[in-house]
Write an enzyme that holds these catalytic residues in place. Structure first.
Site: not given
Ligand code: PLP
Length: 384
Positions: A71, A146, A174, A193, A195, A231, A319
Site C-alpha cells: 500500500t 489478487n 501476489q 509485500s 506478508h 527507522t 480489502c
Molecule cells: N496490491 C495487491 C495486488 C494486493 O493484493 C495487496 C494486498 O492484498 C496490496 C497491494 C496491499 O498490500 P499491503 O497489505 O502490503 O499493504
C-alpha cells in the site's frame, strides 16, 4: 484444525522467517543509524539483507527501498510521479488493487486514465498503446490480480514502455514468492509485500530503477538512501528476507503441487455444481487462485458454510470485504453483479496438499446440497 485457503489476503509466518525475526529482535534491535559498534552491526546486517534482495531481482542494492508494504509502495510511486510530472497523465488498469486505484484518483484525478480489461481480466497491448498515445507518462499494471489470479502481460508492457519511453510501475504483491522474478528488476518501479509470502505483516519493499535516483517516499530522516524516512524495522526485514529465500527455494515444487491440486479441484466443481463459473479460466492465472461464481447462494453464505466445515475462503479481496457492492474487478470483466455476489475466492498456501484441495471440493459439494435444500419451514423453490 482450520484449512486455510485465503493466502491472497495474508499468509502465516514461515518458520524460517520467525527464527530470523526473533534472532534479530533479541540480538540486532539497535537503531541502524546510531553511531556505536552495536548499531553498526545492525546496519551491516540491514545492508546484507538489501544485497540479498537485490540479488534475487538481479539489480543493485541501491535500488532497494524497504518499507511497510505494498500500500505504501503503490502510493509513494503515484505521489512521486505526480510531484515530477503533474502536467502529464498516467494510466492504471481497471483491476488494480485499491492502493493503486484510490491513490491514482487522489493524486491524478481526471489525469488518470483507466485501462479496461477483456472478459478474461487481461489488459490488451493495444489499450496500453492507446493510453500512451493519450499522453500517459507512467503505466501502472499489476503482475497478477489478487481476486482472480489472472496474470497481466507486464513483460510485454515493459517492452512497449521502453520503446515509447514511458515509465512502468508493477504491483508484484501476489507474484513475488510464487512466480519467477525474472524481468522484474528491469521495471522502473516494483512494489512487494512481505506478508503475502510468509514474512511478517507490515514489511515490504519498493524496487526503484537507477533511472529514478531522485525518488522519495515519506519524508523525514535520511534513511534508505534518502528514499524513505523512518527507522528501519530490521527484525521484520530479516524475517521478510528469510521468508522470500525459503519461498524461492521451494517455488518450483510448490507450483507443481498447486497445479495438480487446483486442476482436480476445478474439475470437481465443474462436475458437481452445474452452472458454476470460473472467472478468468481462459487466461494464465496464478496456480494457487480460483475465483468461482456459484450457481446459487450469496458468497457470504458459502463462506459461512465452508467455515463450518473447517475451510477458510473469501468473498473477494480482503480489502473489499465489508465494502458495499460486488467486486469492481469482476465488474470490469463484464461479470453481472448477481454473479459477482455469488463469487467465492479460493487461494491456497504453499503447504496445501492434494488432499486439502480434494477435501475442499467435497466441502463445496456438501455446502451446495445445503444451499439447495429447503430451509425448515420455508417454501420449496426450484433453484436453476
Ligand atoms: N496490491 C495487491 C495486488 C494486493 O493484493 C495487496 C494486498 O492484498 C496490496 C497491494 C496491499 O498490500 P499491503 O497489505 O502490503 O499493504
Amino acid at each position: 484444525m482450520e484449512r486455510y485457503f485465503d493466502a491472497n489476503a495474508t499468509t502465516p509466518l514461515r518458520p524460517e522467517a520467525r527464527a530470523a525475526w526473533v534472532e534479530a529482535m533479541d540480538a540486532f534491535w539497535q537503531n541502524p543509524s546510531s553511531p556505536y559498534r552495536s548499531a553498526a552491526r545492525v546496519h551491516a546486517r540491514l545492508e546484507d539483507a538489501r544485497e540479498t534482495l537485490a540479488e534475487l531481482f538481479g539489480i543493485a542494492a541501491d535500488n532497494v527501498v524497504f518499507n511497510s508494504g505494498a500500500t505504501e509502495g503503490n502510493r509513494d510511486v503515484l505521489a512521486y510521479w505526480h510531484r515530477l510530472m503533474s502536467g502529464s497523465r498516467i494510466a492504471v488498469s481497471a483491476v488494480e488493487h485499491p492502493a493503486v486505484l484510490e491513490n491514482a484518483r487522489q493524486f491524478w484525478g481526471e489525469r488518470a486514465s483507466i485501462i479496461p480489461v477483456g472478459e478474461q481480466g487481461r489488459v490488451s497491448l493495444s489499450s496500453l498503446e492507446a493510453a500512451i498515445d493519450d499522453g500517459a507518462t507512467l503505466i501502472s499494471l499489476m503482475t497478477a490480480n489478487n481476486e482472480t489470479g489472472v496474470k497481466q502481460p507486464w513483460r510485454e508492457a515493459l517492452t512497449l514502455c521502453r520503446k515509447r519511453r514511458v515509465a512502468l510501475h508493477v504491483d508484484a504483491t501476489q507474484w513475488v514468492g510464487r512466480e519467477s522474478l525474472d524481468g522484474l528488476g528491469e521495471v522502473d518501479f516494483v512494489t512487494g509485500s512481505g506478508h503475502k509470502f510468509g514474512g511478517p505483516k507490515g514489511t515490504g519493499f519498493l524496487l526503484v530503477s537507477a533511472l529514478h535516483s531522485g525518488f522519495s517516499g515519506q519524508r523525514g530522516g535520511a534513511q534508505e538512501n534518502d528514499h524513505r524516512a523512518g527507522t528501519e524495522n530490521f527484525p521484520a526485514i530479516a524475517g521478510m528476507l528469510a521468508a522470500l529465500s525459503a519461498a524461492e527455494a521451494e517455488r518450483a515444487s510448490v507450483a507443481a503441487r498447486w497445479h495438480e491440486g487446483r486442476t482436480a479441484f476445478e474439475q470437481a466443481l465443474l462436475n458437481d455444481l452445474p452452472g458454476v463459473r470460473i472467472w478468468g479460466q481462459g487466461a494464465e492465472r496464478l496456480a494457487n487462485t480460483v475465483s468461482a461464481g456459484m450457481p446459487a447462494g450469496e458468497n457470504t453464505r458459502w463462506v459461512r458454510l465452508l467455515d463450518q466445515r473447517g475451510f477458510a475462503v473469501s468473498t473477494g479481496s480482503a480489502c473489499a470485504t465489508g465494502k458495499e457492492g460486488p467486486s469492481y474487478v469482476l465488474a470490469a470483466m463484464g461479470v453481472e453483479a448477481d454473479d459477482a455476489r455469488r463469487t467465492v475466492r479460493i487461494s491456497a498456501l504453499p503447504t496445501a496438499t492434494f488432499e486439502d484441495w480434494r477435501d475442499l471440493a467435497s466441502a463445496f459439494r456438501e455446502s451446495y446440497q445445503e444451499i439447495r435444500a429447503p430451509r425448515s419451514g420455508s417454501q420449496v423453490i426450484d433453484i436453476p
